[in-house]
Scaffold this active site. Sequence first.
Site, PDB file in Angstrom:
ATOM      1  N   ARG A 264     -56.843  47.026 -54.552  1.00 24.97           N
ATOM      2  CA  ARG A 264     -56.853  48.191 -53.651  1.00 24.97           C
ATOM      3  C   ARG A 264     -57.931  47.993 -52.581  1.00 24.97           C
ATOM      4  NH1 ARG A 264     -60.056  52.677 -57.436  1.00 24.97           N
ATOM      5  NH2 ARG A 264     -62.108  52.142 -56.630  1.00 24.97           N
TER       6      ARG A 264
ATOM      7  N   ASP B 151     -62.194  40.079 -64.535  1.00 25.12           N
ATOM      8  CA  ASP B 151     -63.464  40.796 -64.420  1.00 25.12           C
ATOM      9  C   ASP B 151     -64.465  39.757 -63.928  1.00 25.12           C
ATOM     10  OD1 ASP B 151     -66.020  41.793 -64.815  1.00 25.12           O
ATOM     11  OD2 ASP B 151     -65.478  42.920 -66.603  1.00 25.12           O
TER      12      ASP B 151
ATOM     13  N   TYR C  32     -77.556  48.534 -54.895  1.00 25.19           N
ATOM     14  CA  TYR C  32     -76.469  48.034 -54.033  1.00 25.19           C
ATOM     15  C   TYR C  32     -77.038  47.183 -52.898  1.00 25.19           C
ATOM     16  CZ  TYR C  32     -72.135  48.322 -51.242  1.00 25.19           C
ATOM     17  OH  TYR C  32     -70.988  48.028 -50.526  1.00 25.19           O
TER      18      TYR C  32
ATOM     19  N   LYS D 292     -76.392  43.247 -52.181  1.00 28.11           N
ATOM     20  CA  LYS D 292     -75.731  42.785 -50.954  1.00 28.11           C
ATOM     21  C   LYS D 292     -76.627  41.861 -50.122  1.00 28.11           C
ATOM     22  CE  LYS D 292     -71.700  44.729 -51.577  1.00 28.11           C
ATOM     23  NZ  LYS D 292     -70.503  43.900 -51.784  1.00 28.11           N
TER      24      LYS D 292
ATOM     25  N   THR E 128     -61.793  53.583 -47.755  1.00 29.86           N
ATOM     26  CA  THR E 128     -61.179  53.059 -48.986  1.00 29.86           C
ATOM     27  C   THR E 128     -61.522  54.046 -50.117  1.00 29.86           C
ATOM     28  OG1 THR E 128     -63.120  51.878 -49.830  1.00 29.86           O
ATOM     29  CG2 THR E 128     -61.737  50.687 -48.237  1.00 29.86           C
TER      30      THR E 128
ATOM     31  N   THR F  84     -65.274  54.922 -50.541  1.00 31.23           N
ATOM     32  CA  THR F  84     -65.992  55.834 -49.653  1.00 31.23           C
ATOM     33  C   THR F  84     -65.392  57.241 -49.638  1.00 31.23           C
ATOM     34  OG1 THR F  84     -64.652  55.017 -47.823  1.00 31.23           O
ATOM     35  CG2 THR F  84     -66.844  54.036 -48.089  1.00 31.23           C
TER      36      THR F  84
HETATM   37  P1  NAD Z   1     -62.810  49.904 -53.830  1.00 27.10           P
HETATM   38  O1  NAD Z   1     -63.592  50.593 -54.897  1.00 27.10           O
HETATM   39  O2  NAD Z   1     -61.744  50.628 -53.140  1.00 27.10           O
HETATM   40  O3  NAD Z   1     -62.210  48.541 -54.389  1.00 27.10           O
HETATM   41  C1  NAD Z   1     -62.996  47.669 -55.158  1.00 27.10           C
HETATM   42  C2  NAD Z   1     -62.092  46.846 -56.053  1.00 27.10           C
HETATM   43  O4  NAD Z   1     -62.935  46.022 -56.865  1.00 27.10           O
HETATM   44  C3  NAD Z   1     -61.276  47.725 -57.007  1.00 27.10           C
HETATM   45  O5  NAD Z   1     -59.935  47.318 -57.016  1.00 27.10           O
HETATM   46  C4  NAD Z   1     -61.944  47.509 -58.349  1.00 27.10           C
HETATM   47  O6  NAD Z   1     -61.079  47.616 -59.456  1.00 27.10           O
HETATM   48  C5  NAD Z   1     -62.471  46.086 -58.184  1.00 27.10           C
HETATM   49  N1  NAD Z   1     -63.536  45.794 -59.151  1.00 27.10           N
HETATM   50  C6  NAD Z   1     -64.580  46.578 -59.516  1.00 27.10           C
HETATM   51  N2  NAD Z   1     -65.303  45.978 -60.478  1.00 27.10           N
HETATM   52  C7  NAD Z   1     -64.690  44.797 -60.736  1.00 27.10           C
HETATM   53  C8  NAD Z   1     -64.946  43.728 -61.622  1.00 27.10           C
HETATM   54  N3  NAD Z   1     -65.976  43.756 -62.484  1.00 27.10           N
HETATM   55  N4  NAD Z   1     -64.134  42.642 -61.592  1.00 27.10           N
HETATM   56  C9  NAD Z   1     -63.079  42.605 -60.749  1.00 27.10           C
HETATM   57  N5  NAD Z   1     -62.779  43.586 -59.894  1.00 27.10           N
HETATM   58  C10 NAD Z   1     -63.571  44.675 -59.894  1.00 27.10           C
HETATM   59  O7  NAD Z   1     -63.905  49.393 -52.790  1.00 27.10           O
HETATM   60  P2  NAD Z   1     -63.745  48.757 -51.327  1.00 27.10           P
HETATM   61  O8  NAD Z   1     -64.263  49.726 -50.370  1.00 27.10           O
HETATM   62  O9  NAD Z   1     -62.409  48.159 -51.134  1.00 27.10           O
HETATM   63  O10 NAD Z   1     -64.842  47.596 -51.451  1.00 27.10           O
HETATM   64  C11 NAD Z   1     -64.546  46.226 -51.488  1.00 27.10           C
HETATM   65  C12 NAD Z   1     -65.813  45.436 -51.190  1.00 27.10           C
HETATM   66  O11 NAD Z   1     -66.274  45.769 -49.882  1.00 27.10           O
HETATM   67  C13 NAD Z   1     -66.973  45.743 -52.141  1.00 27.10           C
HETATM   68  O12 NAD Z   1     -67.702  44.561 -52.407  1.00 27.10           O
HETATM   69  C14 NAD Z   1     -67.830  46.703 -51.329  1.00 27.10           C
HETATM   70  O13 NAD Z   1     -69.170  46.684 -51.731  1.00 27.10           O
HETATM   71  C15 NAD Z   1     -67.633  46.151 -49.933  1.00 27.10           C
HETATM   72  N6  NAD Z   1     -67.899  47.077 -48.854  1.00 27.10           N
HETATM   73  C16 NAD Z   1     -67.207  48.245 -48.750  1.00 27.10           C
HETATM   74  C17 NAD Z   1     -67.487  49.104 -47.702  1.00 27.10           C
HETATM   75  C18 NAD Z   1     -66.769  50.415 -47.535  1.00 27.10           C
HETATM   76  O14 NAD Z   1     -67.250  51.251 -46.759  1.00 27.10           O
HETATM   77  N7  NAD Z   1     -65.647  50.641 -48.177  1.00 27.10           N
HETATM   78  C19 NAD Z   1     -68.480  48.787 -46.773  1.00 27.10           C
HETATM   79  C20 NAD Z   1     -69.168  47.593 -46.910  1.00 27.10           C
HETATM   80  C21 NAD Z   1     -68.861  46.739 -47.957  1.00 27.10           C
END
Ligand code: NAD
Length: 245
Positions: A19, A61, A153, A157, A188, A191
């Site tokens: 996702r 995982d 976090y 990062k 997503t 957030t």
């Molecule tokens: P999200 O929570 O929508 O998706 C994260 C996905 O990672 C999920 O499908 C979840 O099941 C999976 N996940 C969690 N723990 C896991 C594990 N131990 N092993 C395998 N999969 C695992 O989040 P997102 O917004 O899509 O974030 C994706 C990446 O982008 C993350 O690393 C997040 O830190 C980074 N990010 C997101 C944003 C934002 O604003 N959404 C901004 C900067 C960085």
Amino acid sequence: MLSMGKLDGKVAMVTGGSRGLGEADSRILAREGAKVVVCDILDTEGEALAAEIDGAYIHLDVTSEEQWIKAIAFAEEKFGPVDILINNAGVVAFTPLDSCDLAEWNRVIEINLTGTFLGIRHIAASMERAGSGVIVNISSTAGLTGYSQLGAYVASKWGVRGLTKSAALDLAKYNIRVVSVHPGPIETPMTAGLDVGFSRRPIPRIGQPEEVAAMVLFLVADATFSTGTEFVLDGGATIGEMVRS
Ligand code: NAD
């Protein structure tokens, strides 16, 4: 006539691919012809996505070294040596550092940072077999600056950002590029419900997963002279403050 994609014949793995940003990455890589192995712990969503994009799904995982080894072997058996790894799986936790307990700290560091390390550690041999490779590590603006309530976090990062540089140096011998991506807030599930003040930012809105995926595709397919460096997409959030006159 067959349409030509930028990634025809390539094999990609996307962690956290079920996702959010990982889903958008999986879709764009597949659209450009790559065989995508969606890796996640959300099995139902991941399997449905993999079927839709003619890829494959495996439960991974990212904190489990054993599961990494199995997932890479699965990708190789199914499609061949891996050319592209998107280390995207991640979690966030909102707690001030003076009340962040060790279990929460460890969880965030394990998934975001150690999970990325394990991917780099074990994909290198597969990419060596492929003859070259690209690893895209999804960091954040939290890997460029600090934020209140996000100490674990932020540390994870910044860790991913530094790890990217060492990996780029260590893996250059296998013709592997390694880069980090630093998104600001993107719409997503992560957030959902987050209150961010966008009005005083140069681009005053939340970002979309497809905007990050477009950057990821560029890094994988076209950024052939870039390795070890940061690619920021944050609507200008980290460049400075807009002063009200
Ligand atoms: P999200 O929570 O929508 O998706 C994260 C996905 O990672 C999920 O499908 C979840 O099941 C999976 N996940 C969690 N723990 C896991 C594990 N131990 N092993 C395998 N999969 C695992 O989040 P997102 O917004 O899509 O974030 C994706 C990446 O982008 C993350 O690393 C997040 O830190 C980074 N990010 C997101 C944003 C934002 O604003 N959404 C901004 C900067 C960085």
